[in-house]
Write a protein that holds these residues in place. Structure first.
Motif, PDB file in Angstrom:
ATOM      1  N   HIS A   1       0.835  -1.206   0.000  1.00 41.81           N
ATOM      2  CA  HIS A   1       0.000   0.000   0.000  1.00 41.81           C
ATOM      3  C   HIS A   1       0.873   1.260   0.000  1.00 41.81           C
ATOM      4  CE1 HIS A   1      -3.574   2.375   0.680  1.00 41.81           C
ATOM      5  NE2 HIS A   1      -3.051   2.898   1.780  1.00 41.81           N
TER       6      HIS A   1
ATOM      7  N   SER B   1      -3.254   1.745  -4.688  1.00 41.86           N
ATOM      8  CA  SER B   1      -3.484   2.152  -3.296  1.00 41.86           C
ATOM      9  C   SER B   1      -4.940   1.936  -2.898  1.00 41.86           C
ATOM     10  CB  SER B   1      -3.058   3.600  -3.068  1.00 41.86           C
ATOM     11  OG  SER B   1      -3.806   4.485  -3.851  1.00 41.86           O
TER      12      SER B   1
ATOM     13  N   GLY C   1      -5.475  -0.686   0.014  1.00 43.87           N
ATOM     14  CA  GLY C   1      -6.101  -0.070   1.183  1.00 43.87           C
ATOM     15  C   GLY C   1      -7.440  -0.696   1.521  1.00 43.87           C
TER      16      GLY C   1
ATOM     17  N   SER D   1      -8.337  -2.839   4.889  1.00 40.55           N
ATOM     18  CA  SER D   1      -9.490  -2.485   5.729  1.00 40.55           C
ATOM     19  C   SER D   1     -10.412  -3.679   5.943  1.00 40.55           C
ATOM     20  CB  SER D   1     -10.285  -1.346   5.085  1.00 40.55           C
ATOM     21  OG  SER D   1      -9.538  -0.169   5.091  1.00 40.55           O
TER      22      SER D   1
ATOM     23  N   TRP E   1      -9.908  -3.035  11.239  1.00 41.21           N
ATOM     24  CA  TRP E   1     -10.440  -1.706  10.894  1.00 41.21           C
ATOM     25  C   TRP E   1     -11.798  -1.798  10.212  1.00 41.21           C
ATOM     26  CZ3 TRP E   1      -5.055  -1.105   8.586  1.00 41.21           C
ATOM     27  CH2 TRP E   1      -4.147  -0.744   9.589  1.00 41.21           C
TER      28      TRP E   1
ATOM     29  N   TRP F   1     -12.243   7.319   9.621  1.00 43.61           N
ATOM     30  CA  TRP F   1     -11.042   7.581   8.825  1.00 43.61           C
ATOM     31  C   TRP F   1     -10.932   6.620   7.646  1.00 43.61           C
ATOM     32  CZ3 TRP F   1      -7.065   4.064   8.295  1.00 43.61           C
ATOM     33  CH2 TRP F   1      -7.032   3.007   9.205  1.00 43.61           C
ATOM     34  N   THR F   2     -11.396   5.365   7.781  1.00 41.54           N
ATOM     35  CA  THR F   2     -11.342   4.452   6.631  1.00 41.54           C
ATOM     36  C   THR F   2     -12.351   4.868   5.565  1.00 41.54           C
ATOM     37  OG1 THR F   2     -12.852   2.881   7.702  1.00 41.54           O
ATOM     38  CG2 THR F   2     -10.488   2.478   7.945  1.00 41.54           C
TER      39      THR F   2
ATOM     40  N   LYS G   1     -10.839   7.819   3.770  1.00 42.12           N
ATOM     41  CA  LYS G   1      -9.770   7.412   2.857  1.00 42.12           C
ATOM     42  C   LYS G   1     -10.316   6.786   1.576  1.00 42.12           C
ATOM     43  CE  LYS G   1      -5.935   5.758   3.730  1.00 42.12           C
ATOM     44  NZ  LYS G   1      -4.777   4.945   4.035  1.00 42.12           N
TER      45      LYS G   1
ATOM     46  N   SER H   1      -4.376   8.743   7.302  1.00 48.09           N
ATOM     47  CA  SER H   1      -3.886   7.387   7.539  1.00 48.09           C
ATOM     48  C   SER H   1      -2.931   7.323   8.728  1.00 48.09           C
ATOM     49  CB  SER H   1      -3.177   6.887   6.276  1.00 48.09           C
ATOM     50  OG  SER H   1      -2.774   5.565   6.423  1.00 48.09           O
ATOM     51  N   CYS H   2      -2.121   8.349   8.900  1.00 47.36           N
ATOM     52  CA  CYS H   2      -1.163   8.361  10.017  1.00 47.36           C
ATOM     53  C   CYS H   2      -1.836   8.596  11.358  1.00 47.36           C
ATOM     54  CB  CYS H   2      -0.100   9.435   9.781  1.00 47.36           C
ATOM     55  SG  CYS H   2       1.045   9.020   8.470  1.00 47.36           S
TER      56      CYS H   2
ATOM     57  N   LYS I   1      -5.308   8.675  12.018  1.00 46.01           N
ATOM     58  CA  LYS I   1      -6.558   7.936  12.206  1.00 46.01           C
ATOM     59  C   LYS I   1      -7.547   8.695  13.108  1.00 46.01           C
ATOM     60  CE  LYS I   1      -4.217   3.509  11.642  1.00 46.01           C
ATOM     61  NZ  LYS I   1      -3.078   4.085  10.990  1.00 46.01           N
TER      62      LYS I   1
END
Length: 196
Positions: free
Chosen positions: A44, A97, A101, A105, A110, A117-118, A121, A185-186, A188
């Motif tokens: 990813h 990605s 990703g 998930s 997650w 946040w997911t 994204k 992503s960092c 969340k």
């Protein structure tokens, strides 16, 4: 009309990919192991790097190269290489990605819709892909067409200058979206979605 067809067909491909990944992930017996998760996470991150590289390459070629040179052939070559960045870096990076990703998930704790946040994204990546497949594609094609050999000097063509400016702005918007998704992503943020 053609742009609407491209937009809808791209959206359909994305939704089919996500649905296939969700169906496959649902029928697999267990979640990813730590080693598998880390391997998918590395893939990813690599796709995100490829995506960033393509956008930076496009920005450098469309902004620096075509604003500092006056030779028509070099301007045309810069736009051709910029289009190659799109074909061989941006598009594979964006779809890679999205796929990795989504798989991460679905196959980890997650989940695809458990956390805000997911969701952000996935929707952000879909939005960036749709933006690239419609507006950015037009600006790529127009800058190549207006800078092609045999036309008037592109630096004296207002249509070329407008499309080049829009390509630069569009690339910066795409970079901003991608940077925002990396930050999400960092960190969340926003926590778990409330279930009713």
């Amino acid at each position: 009309m053609q742009n609407l067809i491209i937009l809808l067909s791209t959206l359909a491909v994305i939704l089919v990919l996500i649905a296939l990944l969700a169906i496959i992930g649902k029928y697999l017996p267990k979640r990813l192991s730590l080693i598998q998760k880390n391997c998918w996470l590395i893939a990813h991150i690599m796709f995100v790097i490829v995506y960033f590289s393509g956008l930076f390459g496009t920005l450098l070629l469309a902004n620096i190269a075509t604003t500092t040179i006056t030779d028509r052939e070099l301007i045309y070559a810069a736009h051709i290489f910029s289009k190659y960045c799109d074909w061989f870096l941006i598009i594979p990076g964006a779809f890679g990605s999205l796929i990795t990703g989504t798989w991460l998930s679905i196959r980890t704790q997650w989940g695809l819709t458990k956390y805000y946040w997911t969701i952000v994204k996935v929707l952000g990546n879909i939005g960036a892909i749709l933006f690239g497949s419609t507006l950015m594609r037009i600006w790529f094609d127009q800058t190549v067409a207006f800078s092609s050999i045999g036309q008037m000097n592109p630096l004296q063509n207002p249509a070329y200058l407008h499309n080049r400016q829009m390509l630069i702005i569009g690339t910066m918007i795409s970079l901003s979206i991608l940077f925002f998704l990396v930050v999400v992503s960092c960190f969340k943020p926003w926590g778990k979605r409330l279930r009713s």
